[in-house]
Design a protein around this motif. Structure first.
Motif, PDB file in Angstrom:
ATOM      1  N   GLN A  14      23.099  12.429  -8.366  1.00 42.52           N
ATOM      2  CA  GLN A  14      22.209  13.104  -9.312  1.00 42.52           C
ATOM      3  C   GLN A  14      21.640  14.332  -8.593  1.00 42.52           C
ATOM      4  O   GLN A  14      20.551  14.294  -8.030  1.00 42.52           O
ATOM      5  N   PRO A  15      22.386  15.438  -8.618  1.00 46.41           N
ATOM      6  CA  PRO A  15      21.993  16.602  -7.826  1.00 46.41           C
ATOM      7  C   PRO A  15      20.769  17.324  -8.383  1.00 46.41           C
ATOM      8  O   PRO A  15      20.528  17.333  -9.590  1.00 46.41           O
ATOM      9  N   TYR A  16      20.020  17.928  -7.456  1.00 48.84           N
ATOM     10  CA  TYR A  16      18.870  18.744  -7.842  1.00 48.84           C
ATOM     11  C   TYR A  16      18.624  19.791  -6.759  1.00 48.84           C
ATOM     12  O   TYR A  16      19.051  19.635  -5.616  1.00 48.84           O
ATOM     13  N   LEU A  51      24.327  24.753 -11.823  1.00 48.20           N
ATOM     14  CA  LEU A  51      22.977  24.632 -11.261  1.00 48.20           C
ATOM     15  C   LEU A  51      21.920  24.407 -12.337  1.00 48.20           C
ATOM     16  O   LEU A  51      20.939  23.691 -12.103  1.00 48.20           O
ATOM     17  N   CYS A  54      21.550  20.750 -12.920  1.00 52.09           N
ATOM     18  CA  CYS A  54      21.176  19.908 -11.774  1.00 52.09           C
ATOM     19  C   CYS A  54      19.679  19.636 -11.807  1.00 52.09           C
ATOM     20  O   CYS A  54      18.887  20.354 -11.205  1.00 52.09           O
ATOM     21  N   ASP A  55      19.309  18.576 -12.519  1.00 54.06           N
ATOM     22  CA  ASP A  55      17.894  18.260 -12.707  1.00 54.06           C
ATOM     23  C   ASP A  55      17.455  16.985 -11.988  1.00 54.06           C
ATOM     24  O   ASP A  55      16.316  16.556 -12.121  1.00 54.06           O
ATOM     25  N   VAL A  60      26.781  13.816 -11.604  1.00 47.24           N
ATOM     26  CA  VAL A  60      27.864  14.803 -11.578  1.00 47.24           C
ATOM     27  C   VAL A  60      28.817  14.532 -12.742  1.00 47.24           C
ATOM     28  O   VAL A  60      29.292  15.456 -13.396  1.00 47.24           O
ATOM     29  N   ILE A  63      27.268  15.968 -15.851  1.00 44.33           N
ATOM     30  CA  ILE A  63      27.313  17.432 -15.793  1.00 44.33           C
ATOM     31  C   ILE A  63      28.712  17.921 -16.139  1.00 44.33           C
ATOM     32  O   ILE A  63      28.881  18.835 -16.950  1.00 44.33           O
ATOM     33  N   LEU A  86      29.335  21.651  -5.656  1.00 46.85           N
ATOM     34  CA  LEU A  86      28.118  20.970  -5.226  1.00 46.85           C
ATOM     35  C   LEU A  86      28.209  20.488  -3.785  1.00 46.85           C
ATOM     36  O   LEU A  86      27.206  20.526  -3.057  1.00 46.85           O
ATOM     37  N   ILE A  95      21.490  21.819  -2.160  1.00 47.32           N
ATOM     38  CA  ILE A  95      21.494  20.768  -3.171  1.00 47.32           C
ATOM     39  C   ILE A  95      21.103  19.460  -2.488  1.00 47.32           C
ATOM     40  O   ILE A  95      21.565  19.154  -1.396  1.00 47.32           O
ATOM     41  N   GLY A  97      20.388  15.115  -3.458  1.00 45.64           N
ATOM     42  CA  GLY A  97      20.872  14.125  -4.427  1.00 45.64           C
ATOM     43  C   GLY A  97      20.404  12.742  -4.121  1.00 45.64           C
ATOM     44  O   GLY A  97      19.859  12.449  -3.109  1.00 45.64           O
TER      45      GLY A  97
END
Length: 97
Positions: A14-16, A51, A54-55, A60, A63, A86, A95, A97
């Motif tokens: 879960q990227p941010y 991006l 990415c919240d 991924v 997304i 990413l 990034i 995650g």
């Protein structure tokens, strides 16, 4: 997933963006910029699209599915591209995650 301190981006990550990075639209130049301490990055349109999603809540996989639908592209192709992008950003610390 982490490997010796390195974030390994996979389908369930879960990227941010970390708090010290900001994705902003530069209206004067009509482009997106990623503001980092003492640097400004100019991501391309594809990177901006990723991006913006990415919240830290979306995976991924989610997304990639959203982008595949938006661009009418095969989800597996999009997922590979998103993972590559990413992972490169994660390796540079842009990034989490």
């Amino acid at each position: 997933m982490r490997s010796a301190g390195r974030l390994i981006v996979d389908r369930q990550t879960q990227p941010y963006l970390p708090p010290y990075l900001k994705l902003r639209h530069d209206a004067g130049r009509d482009r997106w910029v990623l503001l980092a301490p003492e640097r400004i990055l100019s991501p391309d349109q594809t990177a901006v699209a990723v991006l913006q999603l990415c919240d830290g809540k979306r995976t991924v996989e989610e997304i990639a599915a959203l982008l595949a639908k938006e661009y009418s592209a095969p989800v597996e192709v999009i997922k590979t591209d998103v993972l590559d992008l990413l992972q490169g950003l994660a390796d540079k610390g842009y990034i989490k995650g």
